[in-house]
Write a protein that holds these residues in place. Structure first.
Motif, mmCIF file in Angstrom:
data_model
loop_
_atom_site.group_PDB
_atom_site.id
_atom_site.type_symbol
_atom_site.label_atom_id
_atom_site.label_comp_id
_atom_site.label_asym_id
_atom_site.label_seq_id
_atom_site.Cartn_x
_atom_site.Cartn_y
_atom_site.Cartn_z
ATOM 1 N N THR A 1 0.834 -1.203 0.000
ATOM 2 C CA THR A 1 0.000 0.000 0.000
ATOM 3 C C THR A 1 0.869 1.254 0.000
ATOM 4 N N ASN A 2 1.885 1.275 0.866
ATOM 5 C CA ASN A 2 2.788 2.431 0.925
ATOM 6 C C ASN A 2 3.560 2.591 -0.378
ATOM 7 N N ARG B 1 -5.700 -5.647 -7.573
ATOM 8 C CA ARG B 1 -5.822 -4.191 -7.642
ATOM 9 C C ARG B 1 -6.979 -3.685 -6.783
ATOM 10 N N ARG B 2 -8.039 -4.466 -6.690
ATOM 11 C CA ARG B 2 -9.179 -4.051 -5.856
ATOM 12 C C ARG B 2 -8.796 -4.049 -4.384
ATOM 13 N N THR B 3 -8.018 -5.040 -3.970
ATOM 14 C CA THR B 3 -7.564 -5.096 -2.580
ATOM 15 C C THR B 3 -6.669 -3.905 -2.263
ATOM 16 N N VAL B 4 -5.755 -3.588 -3.175
ATOM 17 C CA VAL B 4 -4.855 -2.452 -2.969
ATOM 18 C C VAL B 4 -5.648 -1.148 -2.912
ATOM 19 N N ARG C 1 -3.153 -1.143 -10.687
ATOM 20 C CA ARG C 1 -2.917 -2.350 -11.472
ATOM 21 C C ARG C 1 -1.458 -2.795 -11.467
ATOM 22 N N VAL C 2 -0.561 -1.985 -10.886
ATOM 23 C CA VAL C 2 0.858 -2.356 -10.878
ATOM 24 C C VAL C 2 1.077 -3.678 -10.157
ATOM 25 N N VAL C 3 0.204 -3.996 -9.171
ATOM 26 C CA VAL C 3 0.390 -5.225 -8.385
ATOM 27 C C VAL C 3 0.013 -6.475 -9.175
ATOM 28 N N GLU C 4 -0.637 -6.290 -10.318
ATOM 29 C CA GLU C 4 -1.016 -7.439 -11.138
ATOM 30 C C GLU C 4 -0.066 -7.636 -12.317
ATOM 31 N N GLY C 5 0.993 -6.835 -12.362
ATOM 32 C CA GLY C 5 1.993 -6.986 -13.413
ATOM 33 C C GLY C 5 2.921 -8.152 -13.133
ATOM 34 N N GLU C 6 3.423 -8.764 -14.185
ATOM 35 C CA GLU C 6 4.298 -9.930 -14.033
ATOM 36 C C GLU C 6 5.587 -9.561 -13.317
ATOM 37 N N GLY C 7 6.126 -8.390 -13.626
ATOM 38 C CA GLY C 7 7.363 -7.969 -12.982
ATOM 39 C C GLY C 7 7.214 -7.831 -11.476
#
Length: 322
Positions: free
Chosen positions: A49-50, A83-86, A60-66
């Motif tokens: 989150t931070n 992304r919804r959780t974030v 959506r960055v948290v769903e990226g492969e990298g």
């Protein structure tokens, strides 16, 4: 500090008695780490989150492969959130921080200073931001944006009422100063707020210094007024820069002119912003290094002269004035 296996979480004395765990101690599948490094799902989610907030990433960055590969390397036990959780975690953090700040304003903050400004977006929508400036309990200067909202217009009464509503929402009544630009509508807004704050006993003294005019805005007006005599020359150079930056093809042709002129300056052409005098300086400071390239462009690109019409491109006298 006690240690344990990062894989099976067993303590060393228990692992020595279990033949199946000896490989872990010998480095053939795991190793010992301190107990404080045990996986904590909440701490990991808070860290994500931070990360999203501080670095201004899209959810959506948290769903990226990298990002998923990075998480797997750093903490194999962690399952990256969606992304919804974030988004939900970011909103909850905002709510919690807002409650803390409200409590501070109510119990520990004696007085705040405000700055506010309005602008219109490219969609022709009006917006206003309000920032509080105050000293915390450790005597450190702090500032917080407490409102970023759309407003129907930029009238003084509208601005004044919007600021009043925000102050009520946050429980703020003691205001030392309100810093705004020199727009006449702000005179009306501050006069309105002065009356309202006086009714709440929130003014400092008689409120003689409540209305503060933005120094940066005044400086910009002074500089622009002083440059009026050179307005034609500056406008001509600005149009030359705008021509080069208007398309990749023109930028490429100008680059050829720079190479033919053997100019080694590494500065980049930039356009100024009307509300920032230093951007005008940066534009002229960069453009003057490419005078010879601009002059060569007249013979290399027919459209360059047509761009200026009868007035023509910048002359030698224009560059000298610059």
């Amino acid at each position: 500090m006690l240690a344990h296996c990062r894989v099976c979480l067993k303590k060393p004395e228990n692992m020595l008695n279990d033949p199946r765990q000896k490989n872990l101690i010998n480095g053939k599948g795991g190793f010992l780490v301190s107990a404080s490094q045990r996986y904590n799902a909440k701490d990991c989610r808070d860290a994500v989150t931070n990360f999203v907030i501080l670095d201004e990433h899209a959810f959506r960055v948290v769903e990226g492969e990298g990002f998923k590969q990075l998480c797997k390397k750093l903490q194999p036990l962690m399952t990256p959130p969606s992304r919804r959780t974030v988004a939900r975690d970011c909103f909850n953090l905002y709510v919690n921080e807002k409650l803390k700040l409200k409590a501070f304003f109510k119990s520990d903050c004696r007085r705040v200073a405000l700055t506010t400004d309005c602008w219109t977006s490219i969609q022709n929508l009006g917006y206003m931001a309000i920032t509080t400036h105050f000293v915390d309990n450790s005597w450190n200067y702090q500032k917080r944006i407490i409102s970023f909202a759309q407003i129907p217009n930029h009238k003084g009464e509208t601005i004044g009422k919007q600021v009043e509503e925000v102050l009520k929402e946050w429980g703020i009544r003691n205001v030392s100063t309100i810093t705004v630009d020199n727009a006449s509508t702000n005179d009306v807004a501050v006069s309105y707020l002065k009356r309202r704050l006086k009714n709440m006993n929130g003014l400092m003294g008689e409120g003689d210094h409540l209305h503060m005019r933005c120094v940066a805005h005044i400086l910009n007006l002074v500089v622009m007024d002083g440059l009026k005599d050179q307005d034609l020359s500056i406008s001509s150079i600005r149009n030359a820069v705008r021509f080069v930056r208007s398309s990749p093809q023109r930028a490429s042709k100008f680059k050829e002119c720079i190479e033919m002129s053997r100019i080694t300056c590494k500065k980049h052409l930039c356009l100024d912003v009307p509300t920032r005098w230093n951007s005008l300086y940066l534009m002229l400071d960069a453009a003057v290094n490419f005078q010879e390239a601009f002059e060569k462009l007249e013979g290399e690109d027919v459209g360059y002269k047509e761009w200026f019409g009868r007035a023509g491109p910048p002359s030698s006298s224009d560059w000298e004035k610059d």
